[in-house]
Scaffold this active site. Structure first.
Site, PDB file in Angstrom:
ATOM      1  CB  SER A 171      33.370  45.885  37.586  1.00  0.00           C
ATOM      2  OG  SER A 171      32.744  45.506  38.715  1.00  0.00           O
ATOM      3  CG  ASP A 330      29.638  42.691  40.375  1.00  0.00           C
ATOM      4  OD1 ASP A 330      29.723  41.717  40.361  1.00  0.00           O
ATOM      5  OD2 ASP A 330      30.555  43.537  40.660  1.00  0.00           O
ATOM      6  CG  ASP A 332      33.524  41.862  37.520  1.00  0.00           C
ATOM      7  OD1 ASP A 332      32.458  42.461  38.242  1.00  0.00           O
ATOM      8  OD2 ASP A 332      34.453  42.139  38.097  1.00  0.00           O
ATOM      9  CD  GLU A 431      35.203  47.241  49.278  1.00  0.00           C
ATOM     10  OE1 GLU A 431      36.237  47.749  49.787  1.00  0.00           O
ATOM     11  OE2 GLU A 431      35.117  46.890  47.852  1.00  0.00           O
TER      12      GLU A 431
END
Length: 625
Positions: A171, A330, A332, A431
């Site tokens: 990630s 990002d 991924d 989030e």
């Protein structure tokens, strides 16, 4: 003269002078016997020859654990790291757990598992090793034969009704890091007790079977297939359906353009296709960061949460192209960062809560636009306990349901699935760490769809009302109340300090179970305390938390009468104590400057009075993460 036979692992062990410590020597032998990667065997052998027993003990006597949702670590030899052997051990344990959960051979052969990977070093090989283990256990394996965004895997789990999904990805972590994320049958990341049971199964299946190393099983295997040709159009068909025809027409007419960076990850071709399907102008890529590159040559940390440092090349490109909006995913393509040029020529980098407010408003707007008879009472939006309460404010005004979960998309994805099975219409979840879920047949964060929807929203606002994202955010706060947040952390050099601070917070008046009651000499009173480590939540009459409690994770939220709240979370592995603070104003409170001042005053007060950095040796970090 006949060629000499290569040394066997046992022959190699006999040539080495071991430490004489029984447990360490046993692990050295295990590594040399079990591992079949010459490079990582040699790493261990060289350290043995150097007799660096302390390094070997750290690397070989500590087994990396399957944490909630997966495993993550530095790529190197050692049971504490990520390498071929650890990947095989993880896959063997996971396959054994799935066999126990789904004993039907027919189910395994028909539904099987899906495996994807990113563009990091070793990701493809790790994915192939995982596929090999599952094929040897007679699972049908859907193995993507090229790099794909992580969201394609949970999307495939639901579309193909797979038993599980596995993604090999590091990630947003530095280039040395890699790992595995695991999705359950519902398409959401695994949560307790499943993650604990998987870890137990891994520990019971540590010795690799010889067949686990043999990649020839991947050749022309009848139960191995690449799902790309089905999933690629299926994903974009779903994405396109989430955008109303009216907004597609607006996109087609708009002249707004967007600079985009993939941060050396997999995102570019997929965001490019998303923009094509949504009739947006093609993205202007930051060429130096467009294609997957495991070296991440222009970024120390390929993390959009790094703010202006991460977006430096994007800002330069946008100014060259006279573009006013920047999008970044990002490596991924799970997270999305957004920046916009303000009228004074300064770049506003939206934080995750601000993007969540914008997308929350937008998904509600989209639902109303494409639905003849909107049923808001049956609609749900979700965020977690360290994210902004802006969705709760919207829910009070608009009449939809707001649901709060623990931190992490694993909790939000599972809650979304649960609500969908109850017949609810889950519109959106987010989030603060730049994660957004836009459509409800993908139970995880998705940077590709989020980028497409942010761009569509920007075109709609600019075309129909000639306003910017910055101006729209102000309108949202004007209607639902001003919400400002700050997220940062304190650092300690002593690993035990974080635990000591939380012990202090739970016996603040000298007696167990007493928490701080106020700050600034009683000017601001604590209204409620929610301790997700001990299960105390004074919001309820019985003082018992309704969310799942984890005694191994330190987390306390204090809510004040002033509309201020702060969540304190311990990260002992990094010697950090993180805090997530927010002030929520009412719609009638229009002095936003005063509210912002109060936010920072109260953050400083909580740090000084609750956490007592001088006493506990904590150092502050005032930059947002």
């Amino acid at each position: 003269m006949a060629a000499s036979k290569p040394a066997t692992p046992l022959d190699l062990i006999k040539t080495l002078e071991l430490s004489g410590e029984e447990d360490l020597d046993e692990q050295i032998k295990n590594w040399i016997i079990w591992d079949r990667n010459e490079a990582s065997i040699n790493q261990v052998v060289e350290v043995v020859k150097e007799q660096d027993w302390q390094a070997l003990r750290l690397r070989l006597c500590h087994q990396i654990h399957f944490e909630p949702s997966g495993l993550l670590g530095i790529m190197r030899a050692g049971f504490d790291s990520v390498n071929d052997l650890i990947i095989i051990q993880t896959a063997q344990g996971l396959s054994k757990f799935l066999i126990d959960a789904y004993p039907s051979l027919q189910k395994r052969e028909t539904q099987g598992v899906v495996i994807g990977y990113d563009g990091r070093y070793n990701s493809k090989r790790f994915a192939q090793l995982v596929a090999t283990v599952f094929l040897n256990e007679n699972f049908r394996v859907y193995l993507f034969q090229r790099v794909v965004p992580t969201p394609f895997v949970p999307f495939t789990v639901i579309r193909k009704k797979c038993l599980a999904g596995i993604v090999v990805t590091g990630s947003r972590f530095p280039k040395e890091v890699n790992g595995i994320c695991v999705y359950w049958t519902n398409g959401a990341l695994v949560i307790p007790p499943i993650d604990r049971n998987i870890n137990n199964a891994i520990q019971e299946n540590l010795e690799p079977r010889p067949t686990s190393w043999d990649l020839s099983v991947l050749d022309q295997n009848p139960i191995l297939e690449d799902p790309y040709r089905e999933i690629y159009p299926g994903y974009y068909d779903t994405l396109k359906k989430s955008i109303s025809p009216a907004h597609l027409e607006t996109n087609e007419c708009s002249q707004l353009r967007f600079v985009y960076t993939a941060m050396h990850g997999v995102g570019y071709p997929f965001v490019k296709e998303a923009f094509y399907q949504a009739r947006l102008k093609p993205v202007i890529a930051v060429l130096q960061q467009r294609d997957p590159d495991p070296e991440f040559p222009t970024l120390v940390h390929p993390d959009p949460e790094e703010g202006r440092v991460a977006l430096e090349m994007s800002i330069k490109k946008a100014e060259e192209e006279h573009c006013t909006i920047i999008l970044a995913t990002d490596p991924d393509a799970t997270s999305l960062a957004v920046a916009e040029l303000d009228p004074k020529g300064r770049w506003k980098i939206f934080n995750g809560n601000e993007i969540g407010a914008l997308l929350g408003w937008w998904t509600l707007e989209c639902y109303k636009t494409r639905t003849q008879k909107p049923d808001l009472a049956n609609c749900v939006m979700i965020s977690n306990i360290v994210s902004s309460r802006i969705l709760a404010a919207m829910a009070r005004e608009e009449g939809f349901i707001f649901v709060e979960t623990l931190r992490g998309f694993k909790w939000m994805g599972n809650k979304a699935f649960e609500l969908l099975t109850l017949g609810k219409n889950v519109l959106f979840a987010f989030e603060e760490s730049l994660g957004y879920m836009i459509f409800s047949n993908l139970m995880d964060r998705d940077g590709v769809s989020a980028a497409c929807h942010i761009a569509t929203m920007a075109c709609h606002l600019r075309t129909t009302r000639n306003i910017t994202l910055i101006e729209k955010l102000r309108e949202i706060y004007d209607r639902y109340g001003y919400h400002a947040s700050v997220c940062s952390y304190l650092i300690s050099d002593d690993p035990s300090t974080v635990e000591k601070v939380f012990e202090h917070l739970r016996s603040f008046d000298g007696a167990p179970g007493t928490y701080p009651k106020s700050v600034l000499g009683g000017e601001f009173q604590v209204m409620n305390v929610r301790d997700m480590t001990t299960g105390v939540d004074t919001t309820y009459a019985d003082n018992r938390a309704r969310l799942p409690v984890n005694i191994n994770h330190e987390m306390i939220t204090f809510t004040f009468t002033s509309g201020f709240s702060i969540t304190l979370r311990g990260v002992p592995d990094e010697n950090k104590l993180k805090y997530f603070a927010e002030i929520c104003g009412l719609p009638e409170e229009k002095d936003w400057g005063e509210l912002s001042d109060k936010l920072y005053r109260m953050v400083d007060a909580v740090i000084d009075e609750f956490l007592q950095p001088k006493i506990y040796g904590l150092r502050t970090n005032m930059s947002n993460e």
